[in-house]
Write a protein that holds these residues in place. Structure first.
Motif, mmCIF file in Angstrom:
data_model
loop_
_atom_site.group_PDB
_atom_site.id
_atom_site.type_symbol
_atom_site.label_atom_id
_atom_site.label_comp_id
_atom_site.label_asym_id
_atom_site.label_seq_id
_atom_site.Cartn_x
_atom_site.Cartn_y
_atom_site.Cartn_z
ATOM 1 N N TYR A 46 57.937 8.488 24.161
ATOM 2 C CA TYR A 46 57.782 9.829 24.728
ATOM 3 C C TYR A 46 59.023 10.223 25.528
ATOM 4 C CZ TYR A 46 56.140 13.431 27.951
ATOM 5 O OH TYR A 46 56.030 14.565 28.707
ATOM 6 N N GLU A 47 59.477 9.317 26.400
ATOM 7 C CA GLU A 47 60.675 9.607 27.196
ATOM 8 C C GLU A 47 61.904 9.799 26.316
ATOM 9 O OE1 GLU A 47 60.598 6.324 30.015
ATOM 10 O OE2 GLU A 47 59.993 7.744 31.578
ATOM 11 N N ALA A 48 62.042 8.983 25.278
ATOM 12 C CA ALA A 48 63.179 9.112 24.367
ATOM 13 C C ALA A 48 63.145 10.458 23.645
ATOM 14 C CB ALA A 48 63.182 7.961 23.361
ATOM 15 N N LEU A 49 61.967 10.887 23.248
ATOM 16 C CA LEU A 49 61.837 12.185 22.598
ATOM 17 C C LEU A 49 62.212 13.324 23.544
ATOM 18 C CD1 LEU A 49 58.537 11.671 20.582
ATOM 19 C CD2 LEU A 49 60.829 12.007 19.646
ATOM 20 N N LEU A 50 61.760 13.232 24.800
ATOM 21 C CA LEU A 50 62.119 14.261 25.777
ATOM 22 C C LEU A 50 63.621 14.306 25.997
ATOM 23 C CD1 LEU A 50 59.395 14.034 28.571
ATOM 24 C CD2 LEU A 50 59.649 15.759 26.786
ATOM 25 N N GLU A 51 64.241 13.142 26.104
ATOM 26 C CA GLU A 51 65.689 13.087 26.298
ATOM 27 C C GLU A 51 66.425 13.679 25.097
ATOM 28 O OE1 GLU A 51 69.201 9.824 27.200
ATOM 29 O OE2 GLU A 51 67.115 9.241 27.456
ATOM 30 N N THR A 52 65.952 13.352 23.902
ATOM 31 C CA THR A 52 66.565 13.895 22.692
ATOM 32 C C THR A 52 66.436 15.414 22.652
ATOM 33 O OG1 THR A 52 66.116 11.858 21.490
ATOM 34 C CG2 THR A 52 66.505 13.833 20.162
ATOM 35 N N LEU A 53 65.260 15.921 23.012
ATOM 36 C CA LEU A 53 65.062 17.370 23.050
ATOM 37 C C LEU A 53 65.965 18.030 24.087
ATOM 38 C CD1 LEU A 53 61.184 17.588 22.707
ATOM 39 C CD2 LEU A 53 62.893 18.306 21.027
ATOM 40 N N ILE A 55 68.915 16.947 25.140
ATOM 41 C CA ILE A 55 70.283 16.941 24.607
ATOM 42 C C ILE A 55 70.425 17.985 23.513
ATOM 43 C CG2 ILE A 55 71.954 15.568 23.302
ATOM 44 C CD1 ILE A 55 70.804 13.101 24.860
ATOM 45 N N ALA A 56 69.446 18.038 22.622
ATOM 46 C CA ALA A 56 69.518 18.985 21.508
ATOM 47 C C ALA A 56 69.486 20.436 21.977
ATOM 48 C CB ALA A 56 68.380 18.729 20.532
ATOM 49 N N SER A 57 68.924 20.678 23.153
ATOM 50 C CA SER A 57 68.854 22.052 23.659
ATOM 51 C C SER A 57 70.067 22.414 24.509
ATOM 52 C CB SER A 57 67.567 22.259 24.467
ATOM 53 O OG SER A 57 67.600 21.490 25.659
ATOM 54 N N ASP A 58 70.985 21.468 24.704
ATOM 55 C CA ASP A 58 72.194 21.713 25.492
ATOM 56 C C ASP A 58 73.335 22.069 24.533
ATOM 57 O OD1 ASP A 58 74.644 21.471 26.850
ATOM 58 O OD2 ASP A 58 73.896 19.869 28.150
ATOM 59 N N GLU A 60 76.484 22.703 24.927
ATOM 60 C CA GLU A 60 77.741 21.974 25.149
ATOM 61 C C GLU A 60 77.644 20.540 24.624
ATOM 62 O OE1 GLU A 60 79.105 22.238 29.174
ATOM 63 O OE2 GLU A 60 78.953 24.432 29.194
ATOM 64 N N ALA A 61 76.521 19.890 24.895
ATOM 65 C CA ALA A 61 76.346 18.513 24.424
ATOM 66 C C ALA A 61 76.325 18.470 22.905
ATOM 67 C CB ALA A 61 75.058 17.907 24.995
ATOM 68 N N MET A 62 75.655 19.420 22.288
ATOM 69 C CA MET A 62 75.594 19.441 20.820
ATOM 70 C C MET A 62 76.955 19.758 20.218
ATOM 71 S SD MET A 62 72.714 18.338 20.045
ATOM 72 C CE MET A 62 72.875 18.557 18.294
ATOM 73 N N ALA A 63 77.730 20.641 20.854
ATOM 74 C CA ALA A 63 79.073 20.937 20.351
ATOM 75 C C ALA A 63 79.948 19.690 20.440
ATOM 76 C CB ALA A 63 79.686 22.087 21.146
ATOM 77 N N ALA A 64 79.844 18.958 21.553
ATOM 78 C CA ALA A 64 80.622 17.728 21.712
ATOM 79 C C ALA A 64 80.206 16.694 20.672
ATOM 80 C CB ALA A 64 80.446 17.174 23.125
ATOM 81 N N LEU A 65 78.908 16.594 20.410
ATOM 82 C CA LEU A 65 78.429 15.651 19.408
ATOM 83 C C LEU A 65 78.952 16.022 18.019
ATOM 84 C CD1 LEU A 65 76.673 13.281 18.488
ATOM 85 C CD2 LEU A 65 74.737 14.865 18.405
#
Length: 89
Positions: A46-53, A55-58, A60-65
């Protein structure tokens, strides 16, 4: 693992132990009349899914990825030994 609502109710207090395996990344599907209605999952998942969500909603983070993946595909990498030397490791 799939459980009916009745099975889930009967096993609810035992599910934490059943899901306690640190390597368990599987959700329990709870069904009503044969249709999935709930998911019970290990807290770590659950925590990993929240963290992934998060990151995916950021944007800047997605552009860097995306940029990092493009650099990797094009071979624009830095050897590990060079990175360690630059960081003084």
């Amino acid at each position: 693992m799939d459980l009916t609502m009745t099975e889930a109710r009967d096993r609810l207090t035992r599910l934490p132990e059943e899901l306690a395996d640190k390597h368990n990344t599987e959700a329990v599907t709870i069904t009503r009349h044969g249709q999935p209605v709930l998911a019970v999952l290990p807290w770590e998942l659950y925590e990993a899914l929240l963290e992934t969500l998060e990151i995916a909603s950021d944007p800047e983070a997605m552009a860097a990825l995306r940029q990092s993946l493009a650099e990797l595909r094009s071979g624009q990498t830095i050897p590990w030994e060079q990175v360690k030397a630059e960081l003084g490791l």
